[in-house]
Motif scaffolding. Structure first.
Motif, PDB file in Angstrom:
ATOM      1  N   ALA A 154       0.828  -1.204   0.000  1.00  0.00           N
ATOM      2  CA  ALA A 154       0.000   0.000   0.000  1.00  0.00           C
ATOM      3  C   ALA A 154       0.864   1.256   0.000  1.00  0.00           C
ATOM      4  CB  ALA A 154      -0.913  -0.001   1.222  1.00  0.00           C
ATOM      5  N   MET A 212       0.646   5.643  -0.165  1.00  0.00           N
ATOM      6  CA  MET A 212      -0.236   6.818  -0.055  1.00  0.00           C
ATOM      7  C   MET A 212      -0.339   7.501  -1.412  1.00  0.00           C
ATOM      8  SD  MET A 212      -1.572   7.991   2.874  1.00  0.00           S
ATOM      9  CE  MET A 212      -1.380   9.720   3.331  1.00  0.00           C
ATOM     10  N   THR A 213      -1.561   7.764  -1.851  1.00  0.00           N
ATOM     11  CA  THR A 213      -1.689   8.515  -3.095  1.00  0.00           C
ATOM     12  C   THR A 213      -2.446   9.807  -2.831  1.00  0.00           C
ATOM     13  OG1 THR A 213      -3.687   7.279  -3.549  1.00  0.00           O
ATOM     14  CG2 THR A 213      -1.678   6.540  -4.645  1.00  0.00           C
ATOM     15  N   GLY A 214      -2.151  10.813  -3.565  1.00  0.00           N
ATOM     16  CA  GLY A 214      -2.867  12.083  -3.484  1.00  0.00           C
ATOM     17  C   GLY A 214      -2.999  12.620  -4.887  1.00  0.00           C
ATOM     18  N   SER A 215      -3.481  13.849  -5.017  1.00  0.00           N
ATOM     19  CA  SER A 215      -3.587  14.404  -6.369  1.00  0.00           C
ATOM     20  C   SER A 215      -3.717  15.913  -6.311  1.00  0.00           C
ATOM     21  CB  SER A 215      -4.793  13.826  -7.100  1.00  0.00           C
ATOM     22  OG  SER A 215      -5.980  14.345  -6.528  1.00  0.00           O
ATOM     23  N   ARG A 216      -3.365  16.555  -7.399  1.00  0.00           N
ATOM     24  CA  ARG A 216      -3.639  17.983  -7.536  1.00  0.00           C
ATOM     25  C   ARG A 216      -5.106  18.138  -7.909  1.00  0.00           C
ATOM     26  NH1 ARG A 216       0.321  21.577  -8.637  1.00  0.00           N
ATOM     27  NH2 ARG A 216      -1.288  23.029  -8.040  1.00  0.00           N
ATOM     28  N   LEU A 227     -11.768  13.507  -6.501  1.00  0.00           N
ATOM     29  CA  LEU A 227     -10.401  14.053  -6.584  1.00  0.00           C
ATOM     30  C   LEU A 227      -9.395  12.963  -6.950  1.00  0.00           C
ATOM     31  CD1 LEU A 227     -10.470  16.408  -3.480  1.00  0.00           C
ATOM     32  CD2 LEU A 227     -10.723  17.029  -5.885  1.00  0.00           C
ATOM     33  N   ALA A 228      -9.666  11.720  -6.473  1.00  0.00           N
ATOM     34  CA  ALA A 228      -8.718  10.625  -6.718  1.00  0.00           C
ATOM     35  C   ALA A 228      -8.587  10.320  -8.205  1.00  0.00           C
ATOM     36  CB  ALA A 228      -9.170   9.381  -5.958  1.00  0.00           C
ATOM     37  N   LEU A 279     -13.529  12.931  -2.164  1.00  0.00           N
ATOM     38  CA  LEU A 279     -12.231  12.290  -2.415  1.00  0.00           C
ATOM     39  C   LEU A 279     -12.303  11.302  -3.580  1.00  0.00           C
ATOM     40  CD1 LEU A 279     -10.882  11.629   1.184  1.00  0.00           C
ATOM     41  CD2 LEU A 279     -10.420  13.545  -0.328  1.00  0.00           C
TER      42      LEU A 279
END
Lengths: 808, 340
Positions: free
Chosen positions: B101, B103-107, B337-338, B334
């Motif tokens: 796993a 961590m993912t995020g995004s602009r 956004l993901a 989210l």
């Protein structure tokens, strides 16, 4: 503006240009065609027919059997449920094989055992909008005039052979709120002459018996008022062709007088009003400002309270109309009206706009006055209406015209330099070509030594300066024919302000590090401060407030960013998105004194809650204070912010008193990091703990930007020593570190805290903290003795200063 | 003696070939070739041999040793190989299990699009400017040639914080603020991205949204330059096959004014639901800077010309990502956004 293709055709020969092609060309001329309506499209085989006989249906009370003669003289039997038809009526008949609006196909059918070969049609079934049909025809079968020929296609008879273009006009083109205005543009691009409709009254009768007098008390608000009297008025419906046209442009036919005023308004762009002459005292019109709290009952039977900002049309006894906006009920034209006074005036656009806005009365009339009408066309419109009424035998025109126009407008003349046209547009047009283009729109052009002297026609109040004329030239020449080029001249290198670059960097860092970027509104509810428990006297409550918010929820400009993030977490939590790491960068606003504008500060805020994603082979961890502090530490290091320290705080509104710290770079406070107070968590209805940080990004940007200089790699091996300490739990780790670094001196290069333990085997009130110390020298290999000596010094100092001892 | 050596070779070879692991091999090596091994034992008997026989038997013994070592080596190699293969076989994993796993995020999609827009103009040599979000009526309207009675100046359309102070309704105030700073320097080539506010809230309007403003001033800037610049922008933003068209329009602060359409990003211009079957999508408003605006910024309109443009970031984001509801952009779900 809805434009009827058939109506337009009366003004200009459209040749073989289809409505679709016309729509495209108008769009490219700046009159954007947003839609094309073909009301008759898809309607087939509907003919006029006459009902010969109506019989009761043997098996149904609500149905009747009609014998109808229609196309080819054929008699058909049609069963209908309609209740508004009688024998002898001429009606639209959809025969077997017909298609109606919405695609309904007519087949042979049996209704309750009786054969029916067709259908009698209502206006709606033929695609007509009930709201633009005369009230008595809006429902039930459409009854056509008794003299309508039988067996012919019904579409041209009810205006279904027309096509309507829907134009979205820019606010400067009030002149195109009329068929004439659009026709003028069409004639210009097609190079065809514009055919004006006849306005001269066919014949007039001498007046004299009925006085007409117009006094303008407010010439600023009413620069011209034309009144024309019609007598022997025969009220009745207007002719079918006029009704079709009105319907096409979205106006409901009402009666001949009203319809003619609307027709002329749509045709020429000049709003007209018809007063029942006998209801006007002495035929005396006075145009004045309303008196404070003066009341008028408007046509829609609503009492309107007026004020002196509003212009009213009155007779000596009181107001009879709100000028340009709506007529009064008392002077309305009715079935028994015998004489009509037609008003064709020019009212001040601003005054009309304010009045319409304040009364919330926006009409076709007010919108035309607001855009500015052709003041030179007032009498033409009155004449046109008079002529139309006379033509249809609805009235006689009295030969008297009252035209109160004390200060006629002076025609504007503007110098247009052909060089300037070439310079601005980069097209090579000769003065003759420019003249030709402008003349096609009825501008008068005289060439002289300076250039072209252009006289602006009355219908173009929007044209005021040379650039306006250049736009006309460009429009008529065609924007598409101007070549695409790139600016030449001195080169410029693009540049991104430093803070902008850093903003990109930290936003990119956070999003790659697992945070989602969010965008929230810059305004919020004043109750946010109550939710966070911000005391009444706290400066955070000093906000910039909106005077006219959409709602209280959006009435205060934010002074902090993180409350918006809490709303986002709350919304996501409701949707079962419980684990979240989010951030936003945006401005916050503070009132100022002595300055015209508030202070705006760019802020970076992040919030975390829940746990990191775990998996079958890895454990998830809490996204808590330390998680966020870890991310923040790397962010600040990445940005080149040095000497970062965290100072515990006890009393920050909204935050857990034991879990909040202010963030410093050296002496500069950058922001705050902490866990949300349980009360605030409850107030936001958040199920899990939340940790946030909020940084003043403008200050961070000042602290950042350390120049990147390479550090040489060590040449001599380092020595690592672990130090496991026992210390009271109220001794902060930062104090231990301070002592270690201080005593370690220059050869102590790095200290890493790798374990904290509290519990069994550690005395109550104490915790075990373990550090890994990295010793290194740039000029020699360190000896064991040297390092051990340092460690001993550190140990002694830790015990002496902080009571921390080595753990056995 | 010779017999003994031959038997030794035979026995040892047999033992080696039947050995199954490295331990056994080692035992055999020690037994036959070790210091106290059988070969050494045999050679110890060499003293009893005649002087003629000794070299022959010695050579034979060496040959036996070499042969045995060869067999041993090849055997060792085979067994090692087999052990390695067995280990590899045993270490097989399920490569279809999910990875560890991460961590993912995004602009935010608006930020992604805005940066893309900024970059296109940065490449073309533009500088980025910013201005206040709470603005004076002067910069937001008056200096931009809005008449005193323009409807946008009503409380209905704009958010006011004080008389004459409002949330900017467009990024255009940055035009005059920039000119006041730069005049009389030339050329001016800037863009100004930022938040703007209007009193509107429904499926297609948000009370807060984002714009990117552009401003170019020089001695000889033409309408053709405006068209060419924005065509480059459209091709970079929406792909090289994108076509542009310019329609006359109206803005108080430009004259001539235009709106730019691009060929529909969904159907390529053939006509579809997205473009209302016109084949075109309206993207931005633009025009040559109105002389009064140049004057307000301290430039002489007889000496310089310029163009300006303004576009909505939301509009472009919605087209690029085929979004049908603007509210999604400010809802911050989210799961939405993901996707970016």
């Amino acid at each position: 503006m809805r434009v009827s293709y058939n109506w337009l055709r009366e003004f200009v020969d459209l040749g073989g240009i289809s409505p679709y092609e016309l729509a495209d060309r108008l769009t490219m001329l700046g009159l954007a065609a947003e839609g094309i309506e073909e009301p008759g499209k898809g309607i087939e085989k509907v003919y006029t027919g006459k009902i010969l006989q109506i019989e009761a249906h043997p098996n149904a009370d609500k149905l009747v059997i009609c014998r109808v003669v229609t196309v080819g003289g054929e008699e058909v039997q049609i069963v209908t449920g309609a209740t508004n038809v009688t024998e002898g009526d001429v009606v639209p008949v959809a025969v077997v094989g017909a298609k109606l609006a919405g695609g309904l196909a007519i087949k042979k059918a049996k209704l309750r055992g009786i054969e029916s070969r067709g259908m009698l049609c209502s206006g709606q079934e033929l695609g007509l909008d009930p709201s633009t049909m005369p009230a008595d025809q809006a429902h039930g079968i459409m009854i056509l005039a008794a003299d309508t020929p039988l067996g012919v296609d019904v579409k041209p008879l009810i205006g279904l052979d027309d096509v309507v273009l829907e134009l979205e006009l820019t606010p400067n083109r009030g002149d195109c709120l009329s068929i004439l205005g659009v026709a003028r543009e069409v004639a210009a691009i097609l190079g065809k002459p514009l055919q004006m409709p006849p306005t001269e009254p066919l014949e007039t009768v001498p007046g004299g018996e009925e006085p007409v007098r117009v006094d303008i008390e407010e010439p600023e608000l009413c620069r011209r008022y034309v009144a024309r009297l019609l007598i022997n008025v025969q009220a009745g419906p207007s002719p079918a062709w006029m009704q079709h046209r009105l319907r096409a442009v979205g106006v409901r036919p009402i009666s001949n007088v009203v319809d003619v005023t609307n027709y002329v308004m749509m045709e020429l762009g000049q709003p007209l009003h018809a007063f029942d002459y006998h209801k006007l005292q002495d035929g005396h019109i006075i145009v004045r400002r309303a008196v404070e709290d003066e009341i008028i009952i408007s046509l829609d039977n609503v009492a309107r309270k007026l004020n002196p900002e509003m212009l009213v049309i009155t007779d000596p006894s009181g107001p009879v109309a709100v000028a340009g906006v709506m007529g009064g009920l008392d002077s309305e034209v009715t079935e028994i009206t015998g004489a009509v006074l037609l008003e064709s005036a020019y009212f001040n656009p601003v005054s009309i706009r304010r009045t319409a806005r304040d009364l919330a009365l926006h009409s076709e009339s007010s919108s035309r006055f607001e855009h500015g009408i052709d003041i030179t066309g007032c009498q033409r419109a009155a004449d046109r209406a008079a002529r139309l009424l006379a033509e249809m035998g609805a009235a006689q025109v009295v030969d008297l015209v009252v035209d109160n126009y004390a200060a006629p407008v002076v025609e504007k003349t503007i110098l247009l330099r052909p060089d300037r046209v070439r310079h601005v547009l980069d097209v090579d047009l000769t003065p003759a070509e420019i003249t030709g283009l402008l003349a096609s729109l009825h501008f008068e052009v005289q060439e002289d030594a300076n250039g072209l002297m252009v006289t602006v026609p009355g219908h173009r109040p929007d044209i005021a300066i040379e650039e306006d004329l250049i736009e006309e030239v460009a429009r008529l020449h065609g924007y598409g024919r101007i070549p695409d080029t790139l600016p030449t001249g001195v080169m410029t290198s693009g540049s991104l302000p430093g803070t902008h670059l850093l903003a990109r960097q930290v936003r990119s860092f956070l999003s790659r590090g697992g945070f989602y970027e969010v965008v929230t509104y810059s305004f919020h509810s004043p109750r946010v401060f109550d939710r966070l428990g911000v005391p009444d006297d706290n400066p955070l409550r000093q906000t910039v407030n909106l005077q006219n918010p959409l709602s209280e929820e959006q009435s205060v400009m934010r002074t902090q960013l993180y409350p918006g993030l809490l709303d986002v977490l709350q919304r996501n939590s409701n949707r079962r998105n419980r684990d979240a790491a989010i951030f936003e960068m945006g401005r916050v606003f503070f009132p100022t004194t002595g300055k015209s504008l508030p202070k705006e500060v760019t802020v970076l805020a992040a919030a975390v809650t829940g746990r990191t994603p775990g998996g079958w082979n890895s454990r998830s961890v809490d996204m808590d204070f330390y998680f966020l502090k870890g991310a923040l530490g790397v962010l600040l290091a990445d940005a080149g912010v040095e000497n970062v320290t965290y100072k515990p705080e006890a009393n920050v509104p909204g935050f857990h008193p034991g879990r909040v710290a202010t963030i410093y770079s050296g002496e500069q406070k950058l922001g705050i990091i902490g866990e949300l107070h349980p009360d605030a968590q409850d107030a936001y209805d958040l199920k899990q703990r939340v940790t946030v940080f909020e940084l003043n990004f403008d200050l961070l940007a000042v602290a950042a930007g350390r120049p990147m200089v390479y550090q040489p790699l060590p040449k001599f091996p380092g020595v690592e020593r672990d130090l496991a300490l026992l210390a009271r739990i109220d001794v902060p780790a930062s104090s231990l570190l301070e002592v270690i670094y201080h005593e370690g001196g220059s050869i102590l290069r790095d200290v890493r805290l790798f374990d904290v333990y509290q519990g069994e085997q550690v005395a109550e009130g104490y915790r075990s903290i373990a550090f890994s110390l990295q010793f290194q020298s740039d000029d020699r290999t360190l000896t064991d003795e040297e390092v051990s000596g340092k460690v001993a010094l550190i140990t002694v100092a830790l015990e002496k200063e902080l009571g921390a001892t080595l753990r056995d | 003696m010779e017999e003994k050596l031959k038997n030794l070779l035979l026995d040892a070879s047999q033992a080696l070939s039947s050995a199954t692991d490295l331990d056994q091999l080692n035992d055999i090596r020690v037994r036959y070739l070790g210091k106290k091994g059988i070969l050494t034992g045999v050679l110890r008997g060499m003293g009893a041999l005649s002087a003629e026989e000794r070299p022959r038997i010695g050579q034979l013994a060496n040959e036996v040793r070499e042969k045995l070592e060869d067999v041993l080596n090849s055997r060792t190699y085979k067994i090692k190989n087999r052990v390695k293969e067995a280990r590899l076989e045993q270490e097989k994993i399920d490569v279809t299990l999910p990875g560890t796993a991460f961590m993912t995020g995004s602009r935010h999609p608006l930020a992604v699009i805005q940066e893309e827009m900024e970059d296109i103009f940065l490449w073309m040599g533009y500088a980025i400017e910013v201005g206040p979000e709470i603005e004076l009526d002067y910069y937001n309207f008056e200096a931009l040639n809005f008449p005193a009675e323009h409807p946008a100046r009503d409380m209905q359309d704009s958010f006011f914080t004080a008389p004459g102070v409002l949330l900017r309704t467009h990024t255009s105030p940055v035009q005059v603020r920039t000119m006041e700073r730069t005049n009389p320097a030339l050329p001016v080539r800037i863009i100004a991205p930022g938040r703007v506010y209007r009193r509107d809230d429904d499926a297609t309007h948000s009370p807060m949204f984002n714009q990117v403003e552009g401003l170019v001033i020089d001695k000889r800037v033409t309408f053709g330059d405006l068209k060419g610049t924005l065509r480059v922008f459209a091709e970079k933003m929406f792909g090289p096959e994108t076509r542009t068209r310019f329609r006359p329009s109206f803005f108080p602060f430009t004259e001539p004014s235009a709106e730019m359409d691009i060929s529909c990003t969904t159907c390529g211009g053939k006509g579809c639901r997205v473009c209302s079957h016109t084949g075109w999508l309206e993207i931005l408003g633009c025009g040559m800077i109105h002389p009064r605006v140049l004057e307000a910024g301290g430039y002489n309109p007889e000496e310089v010309t310029g163009f300006a443009f303004g576009m909505g970031v939301e509009r472009i984001a919605m087209l690029k990502y085929s979004l049908d509801d603007m509210r999604l952009l400010f809802d911050n779900d989210l799961r939405f956004l993901a996707q970016f």
